[in-house]
Design an enzyme around this catalytic site. Structure first.
Site, PDB file in Angstrom:
ATOM      1  CG  ASP A  56      41.038  -5.001 -40.615  1.00 37.50           C
ATOM      2  OD1 ASP A  56      42.274  -4.908 -40.449  1.00 37.50           O
ATOM      3  OD2 ASP A  56      40.292  -4.012 -40.608  1.00 37.50           O
ATOM      4  CB  THR A  57      43.556  -8.118 -36.357  1.00 35.80           C
ATOM      5  OG1 THR A  57      43.424  -9.435 -36.894  1.00 35.80           O
ATOM      6  CG2 THR A  57      43.743  -8.224 -34.852  1.00 35.80           C
ATOM      7  N   GLY A 109      53.081  -6.242 -33.443  1.00 37.11           N
ATOM      8  CA  GLY A 109      51.963  -5.352 -33.113  1.00 37.11           C
ATOM      9  C   GLY A 109      51.943  -4.994 -31.635  1.00 37.11           C
ATOM     10  CG  ASP A 149      51.571  -9.985 -30.183  1.00 35.64           C
ATOM     11  OD1 ASP A 149      50.367  -9.667 -30.226  1.00 35.64           O
ATOM     12  OD2 ASP A 149      52.069 -10.832 -30.951  1.00 35.64           O
ATOM     13  CE  LYS A 178      49.838 -13.417 -31.485  1.00 36.20           C
ATOM     14  NZ  LYS A 178      50.517 -12.495 -32.375  1.00 36.20           N
ATOM     15  NE  ARG A 208      46.072 -12.600 -37.914  1.00 30.65           N
ATOM     16  CZ  ARG A 208      46.781 -11.790 -37.120  1.00 30.65           C
ATOM     17  NH1 ARG A 208      47.685 -12.283 -36.293  1.00 30.65           N
ATOM     18  NH2 ARG A 208      46.598 -10.498 -37.161  1.00 30.65           N
TER      19      ARG A 208
END
Length: 198
Positions: free
Chosen positions: A68-69, A156, A158, A178, A184
């Site tokens: 989960d982020t 998202g 980004d 990235k 992540r």
């Protein structure tokens, strides 16, 4: 080594598979024919990651990890945090609406500090006892929220997140960079070290 990553998000799957390489065969929920809408009802990233991993382990008996982020913005007291994917409300993950809401909430705010945080929960069978063992891995990248979207890659938030030490957003840096520096990536590297050291 084969394990399930409890997601059907193709972007996340590609990112994880790219980081882990061919040392771990990563299966998606679709690959194991899990079509359940696994609830993410916890109020922490750790809690949501554990809920997803536990569901797969209990129902399919396979070692599993889930993440989960959250994007945590200092001036907004850590919002959107655990609600990052559904910040703008409604069903599904509407990145454009989420970014629009965040930029609106930060209008006129000088403090643009933010951080992305990923928590990975891993549940795997112990080879000796057969009992499940649970591990948590965290990755954090600090940065800031810029005032307008920049860049075409990523997903998202980004296009509006610029990591410290760079003059480009995650969406401008490209997947290779990235994947080397992201929240992540940092969490997956810890997961990878754990899996491959065993």
């Amino acid at each position: 080594m084969k394990m399930v990553f409890a997601t059907n998000n193709r972007n996340k799957l590609a990112e994880i598979r790219s980081i882990l390489g061919d040392r771990v065969e990563v299966l998606s929920l679709e690959d194991i024919h899990c079509h359940a809408d696994i609830p993410e009802t916890a109020d922490t990233l750790e809690g949501n990651a554990l809920l997803k991993a536990q569901y797969v382990f209990e129902h399919y008996g396979m070692s599993c990890f889930a993440d989960d982020t959250g994007l945590e913005v200092e001036a907004l007291h850590g919002e959107p945090g655990v609600y990052s994917a559904r910040y703008a409300g409604g069903e599904g993950h509407d990145s454009e609406a989420n970014m629009a809401k965040l930029l609106k909430n930060l209008e006129g705010e000088k403090n643009r500090k933010a951080r992305f945080r990923t928590v990975i929960a891993l549940i795997q069978k112990n080879n000796v006892t057969g009992q499940p063992a649970t591990h948590l891995f965290e990755g954090v990248v600090n940065g800031g929220i810029i005032e307008e979207r920049r860049g075409e890659t990523g997903f998202g938030y980004d296009p509006i997140f610029m990591p410290d030490g760079y003059d480009k957003t995650f969406a401008q840096l490209g997947m290779d960079i990235k994947n080397a520096i992201s929240h992540r990536a940092l969490a997956v590297k810890k997961l990878s070290r754990h899996l491959l050291d065993e």
